[in-house]
Motif scaffolding. Sequence first.
Motif, short mmCIF file in Angstrom:
data_model
loop_
_atom_site.label_atom_id
_atom_site.label_comp_id
_atom_site.label_asym_id
_atom_site.label_seq_id
_atom_site.Cartn_x
_atom_site.Cartn_y
_atom_site.Cartn_z
N SER A 159 4.53 -11.55 -2.75
CA SER A 159 3.95 -11.09 -1.51
C SER A 159 4.92 -9.56 -1.02
O SER A 159 3.40 -8.98 -0.50
CB SER A 159 4.96 -11.72 -0.36
OG SER A 159 6.35 -11.90 0.12
N LYS A 160 5.21 -8.71 -2.20
CA LYS A 160 5.68 -7.87 -1.39
C LYS A 160 4.88 -6.64 -2.02
O LYS A 160 5.54 -5.37 -2.16
CB LYS A 160 7.16 -7.82 -0.51
CG LYS A 160 7.79 -7.81 0.47
CD LYS A 160 7.08 -7.24 1.27
CE LYS A 160 7.80 -8.21 3.15
NZ LYS A 160 7.13 -7.61 4.19
N GLU A 181 3.02 -3.80 -1.69
CA GLU A 181 3.43 -2.81 -0.57
C GLU A 181 4.09 -1.42 -1.81
O GLU A 181 4.37 -0.68 -1.67
CB GLU A 181 4.47 -3.08 0.15
CG GLU A 181 4.45 -2.51 1.46
CD GLU A 181 5.29 -3.51 2.14
OE1 GLU A 181 6.17 -2.58 3.30
OE2 GLU A 181 5.30 -4.68 2.95
#
Length: 82
Positions: free
Chosen positions: A48-49, A52
């Motif tokens: 999910s990261k 980023e």
Amino acid sequence: MTEFSDRLASLINRERMAAQGDAARTADLIERQVHCLALTLALCVPASKISEVLAGVEVQLHEAVADAAPIAVFLSKERTES
């Protein structure tokens, strides 16, 4: 971590020196480094990261290349003068 970084830099430098401007060998070296980084990110960053983190890695990579540019110029001059 410093010891690891120093060893990695030493290995990369030996490979770079061995390549002696051989574009295919240099590309192979870069590809292997990218695969190592990809594995590290896959193991350490939650899915999910990842976007980023990759954005941050891109910024750091640009900064690191800019910081290394003077060294690269010096080394390329050394190579052509030899």
